[in-house]
Scaffold this motif. Structure first.
Motif, PDB file in Angstrom:
ATOM      1  N   SER A   4       0.821  -1.210   0.000  1.00  0.00           N
ATOM      2  CA  SER A   4       0.000   0.000   0.000  1.00  0.00           C
ATOM      3  C   SER A   4       0.857   1.264   0.000  1.00  0.00           C
ATOM      4  O   SER A   4       0.508   2.253  -0.631  1.00  0.00           O
ATOM      5  N   SER A   5       2.000   1.235   0.692  1.00  0.00           N
ATOM      6  CA  SER A   5       2.873   2.414   0.682  1.00  0.00           C
ATOM      7  C   SER A   5       3.538   2.578  -0.678  1.00  0.00           C
ATOM      8  O   SER A   5       3.721   3.695  -1.156  1.00  0.00           O
ATOM      9  N   SER A   6       3.884   1.467  -1.320  1.00  0.00           N
ATOM     10  CA  SER A   6       4.463   1.530  -2.654  1.00  0.00           C
ATOM     11  C   SER A   6       3.433   2.068  -3.648  1.00  0.00           C
ATOM     12  O   SER A   6       3.756   2.887  -4.510  1.00  0.00           O
ATOM     13  N   LEU A   7       2.191   1.631  -3.516  1.00  0.00           N
ATOM     14  CA  LEU A   7       1.127   2.112  -4.376  1.00  0.00           C
ATOM     15  C   LEU A   7       0.886   3.600  -4.159  1.00  0.00           C
ATOM     16  O   LEU A   7       0.708   4.355  -5.111  1.00  0.00           O
ATOM     17  N   GLN A   8       0.935   4.035  -2.908  1.00  0.00           N
ATOM     18  CA  GLN A   8       0.754   5.457  -2.589  1.00  0.00           C
ATOM     19  C   GLN A   8       1.884   6.295  -3.192  1.00  0.00           C
ATOM     20  O   GLN A   8       1.644   7.367  -3.735  1.00  0.00           O
ATOM     21  N   GLN A   9       3.112   5.804  -3.112  1.00  0.00           N
ATOM     22  CA  GLN A   9       4.241   6.520  -3.702  1.00  0.00           C
ATOM     23  C   GLN A   9       4.088   6.631  -5.214  1.00  0.00           C
ATOM     24  O   GLN A   9       4.373   7.678  -5.807  1.00  0.00           O
ATOM     25  N   GLN A  10       3.638   5.567  -5.853  1.00  0.00           N
ATOM     26  CA  GLN A  10       3.435   5.593  -7.304  1.00  0.00           C
ATOM     27  C   GLN A  10       2.334   6.586  -7.689  1.00  0.00           C
ATOM     28  O   GLN A  10       2.440   7.270  -8.692  1.00  0.00           O
ATOM     29  N   ARG A  11       1.282   6.676  -6.878  1.00  0.00           N
ATOM     30  CA  ARG A  11       0.219   7.642  -7.143  1.00  0.00           C
ATOM     31  C   ARG A  11       0.739   9.072  -7.028  1.00  0.00           C
ATOM     32  O   ARG A  11       0.369   9.941  -7.825  1.00  0.00           O
ATOM     33  N   ILE A  12       1.567   9.320  -6.038  1.00  0.00           N
ATOM     34  CA  ILE A  12       2.163  10.647  -5.869  1.00  0.00           C
ATOM     35  C   ILE A  12       3.016  11.000  -7.086  1.00  0.00           C
ATOM     36  O   ILE A  12       2.956  12.114  -7.609  1.00  0.00           O
ATOM     37  N   ILE A  13       3.801  10.036  -7.568  1.00  0.00           N
ATOM     38  CA  ILE A  13       4.647  10.266  -8.735  1.00  0.00           C
ATOM     39  C   ILE A  13       3.792  10.550  -9.967  1.00  0.00           C
ATOM     40  O   ILE A  13       4.076  11.473 -10.743  1.00  0.00           O
ATOM     41  N   VAL A  14       2.724   9.777 -10.143  1.00  0.00           N
ATOM     42  CA  VAL A  14       1.843   9.974 -11.293  1.00  0.00           C
ATOM     43  C   VAL A  14       1.187  11.350 -11.239  1.00  0.00           C
ATOM     44  O   VAL A  14       1.090  12.050 -12.253  1.00  0.00           O
ATOM     45  N   GLU A  15       0.750  11.771 -10.065  1.00  0.00           N
ATOM     46  CA  GLU A  15       0.145  13.105  -9.929  1.00  0.00           C
ATOM     47  C   GLU A  15       1.142  14.197 -10.272  1.00  0.00           C
ATOM     48  O   GLU A  15       0.802  15.175 -10.937  1.00  0.00           O
ATOM     49  N   GLN A  16       2.385  14.045  -9.828  1.00  0.00           N
ATOM     50  CA  GLN A  16       3.422  15.032 -10.144  1.00  0.00           C
ATOM     51  C   GLN A  16       3.674  15.074 -11.653  1.00  0.00           C
ATOM     52  O   GLN A  16       3.802  16.144 -12.238  1.00  0.00           O
ATOM     53  N   LEU A  17       3.731  13.931 -12.279  1.00  0.00           N
ATOM     54  CA  LEU A  17       3.939  13.887 -13.728  1.00  0.00           C
ATOM     55  C   LEU A  17       2.774  14.521 -14.474  1.00  0.00           C
ATOM     56  O   LEU A  17       2.972  15.198 -15.493  1.00  0.00           O
ATOM     57  N   ARG A  18       1.564  14.344 -13.980  1.00  0.00           N
ATOM     58  CA  ARG A  18       0.404  14.979 -14.607  1.00  0.00           C
ATOM     59  C   ARG A  18       0.474  16.491 -14.486  1.00  0.00           C
ATOM     60  O   ARG A  18       0.145  17.218 -15.428  1.00  0.00           O
ATOM     61  N   ARG A  19       0.899  16.988 -13.315  1.00  0.00           N
ATOM     62  CA  ARG A  19       1.051  18.443 -13.142  1.00  0.00           C
ATOM     63  C   ARG A  19       2.110  18.990 -14.088  1.00  0.00           C
ATOM     64  O   ARG A  19       1.937  20.045 -14.700  1.00  0.00           O
ATOM     65  N   GLU A  20       3.216  18.275 -14.220  1.00  0.00           N
ATOM     66  CA  GLU A  20       4.289  18.729 -15.108  1.00  0.00           C
ATOM     67  C   GLU A  20       3.855  18.691 -16.568  1.00  0.00           C
ATOM     68  O   GLU A  20       4.233  19.565 -17.359  1.00  0.00           O
ATOM     69  N   ALA A  21       3.051  17.701 -16.949  1.00  0.00           N
ATOM     70  CA  ALA A  21       2.582  17.602 -18.332  1.00  0.00           C
ATOM     71  C   ALA A  21       1.592  18.717 -18.652  1.00  0.00           C
ATOM     72  O   ALA A  21       1.459  19.116 -19.815  1.00  0.00           O
ATOM     73  N   ALA A  22       0.909  19.242 -17.652  1.00  0.00           N
ATOM     74  CA  ALA A  22      -0.095  20.282 -17.876  1.00  0.00           C
ATOM     75  C   ALA A  22       0.508  21.680 -17.968  1.00  0.00           C
ATOM     76  O   ALA A  22      -0.197  22.632 -18.296  1.00  0.00           O
ATOM     77  N   VAL A  23       1.800  21.825 -17.721  1.00  0.00           N
ATOM     78  CA  VAL A  23       2.450  23.135 -17.769  1.00  0.00           C
ATOM     79  C   VAL A  23       2.457  23.645 -19.203  1.00  0.00           C
ATOM     80  O   VAL A  23       2.797  22.910 -20.139  1.00  0.00           O
ATOM     81  N   ASP A  24       2.071  24.919 -19.377  1.00  0.00           N
ATOM     82  CA  ASP A  24       2.071  25.532 -20.697  1.00  0.00           C
ATOM     83  C   ASP A  24       3.505  25.749 -21.147  1.00  0.00           C
ATOM     84  O   ASP A  24       4.313  26.331 -20.423  1.00  0.00           O
ATOM     85  N   ARG A  25       3.830  25.302 -22.322  1.00  0.00           N
ATOM     86  CA  ARG A  25       5.198  25.392 -22.822  1.00  0.00           C
ATOM     87  C   ARG A  25       5.250  26.279 -24.059  1.00  0.00           C
ATOM     88  O   ARG A  25       4.284  26.415 -24.786  1.00  0.00           O
ATOM     89  N   GLN A  26       6.426  26.889 -24.272  1.00  0.00           N
ATOM     90  CA  GLN A  26       6.655  27.718 -25.448  1.00  0.00           C
ATOM     91  C   GLN A  26       7.847  27.159 -26.206  1.00  0.00           C
ATOM     92  O   GLN A  26       8.716  26.501 -25.628  1.00  0.00           O
ATOM     93  N   THR A  27       7.892  27.473 -27.472  1.00  0.00           N
ATOM     94  CA  THR A  27       9.067  27.076 -28.248  1.00  0.00           C
ATOM     95  C   THR A  27      10.235  27.993 -27.884  1.00  0.00           C
ATOM     96  O   THR A  27      10.040  29.097 -27.365  1.00  0.00           O
ATOM     97  N   VAL A  28      11.422  27.523 -28.155  1.00  0.00           N
ATOM     98  CA  VAL A  28      12.623  28.300 -27.842  1.00  0.00           C
ATOM     99  C   VAL A  28      12.636  29.605 -28.631  1.00  0.00           C
ATOM    100  O   VAL A  28      13.002  30.656 -28.099  1.00  0.00           O
ATOM    101  N   SER A  29      12.205  29.561 -29.869  1.00  0.00           N
ATOM    102  CA  SER A  29      12.219  30.782 -30.690  1.00  0.00           C
ATOM    103  C   SER A  29      11.263  31.828 -30.122  1.00  0.00           C
ATOM    104  O   SER A  29      11.579  33.024 -30.127  1.00  0.00           O
ATOM    105  N   GLU A  30      10.100  31.417 -29.609  1.00  0.00           N
ATOM    106  CA  GLU A  30       9.170  32.365 -28.994  1.00  0.00           C
ATOM    107  C   GLU A  30       9.765  32.961 -27.723  1.00  0.00           C
ATOM    108  O   GLU A  30       9.652  34.162 -27.473  1.00  0.00           O
TER     109      GLU A  30
END
Length: 69
Positions: A4-30
């Motif tokens: 259960s603790s391993s599953l909880q850690q994996q959920r925390i990691i997945v949530e963090q990855l989802r937050r990072e994927a939702a970040v608005d990104r710009q191209t380098v030229s912009e």
């Protein structure tokens, strides 16, 4: 390690990855174009480019030392 603790850690990691994927990104030229625009708009206020009007205004000048003998 508990399953259960391993599953909880994996959920925390997945949530963090989802937050990072939702970040608005710009191209380098912009981003570079925005930085160049900002720099050219504010170059008159940049003391590294224009210098100080007098030494008294310069906060980085060497302080005069007075020694009493």
């Amino acid at each position: 390690m508990d399953v259960s603790s391993s599953l909880q850690q994996q959920r925390i990691i997945v949530e963090q990855l989802r937050r990072e994927a939702a970040v608005d990104r710009q191209t380098v030229s912009e981003s570079c174009a925005a930085m160049i625009r900002y720099i050219t708009q504010h170059e008159q206020e940049d003391y590294l480019l224009t210098g100080f009007t007098s030494q008294k205004v310069n906060p980085f000048r060497e302080k005069s030392s007075c020694s009493v003998l």
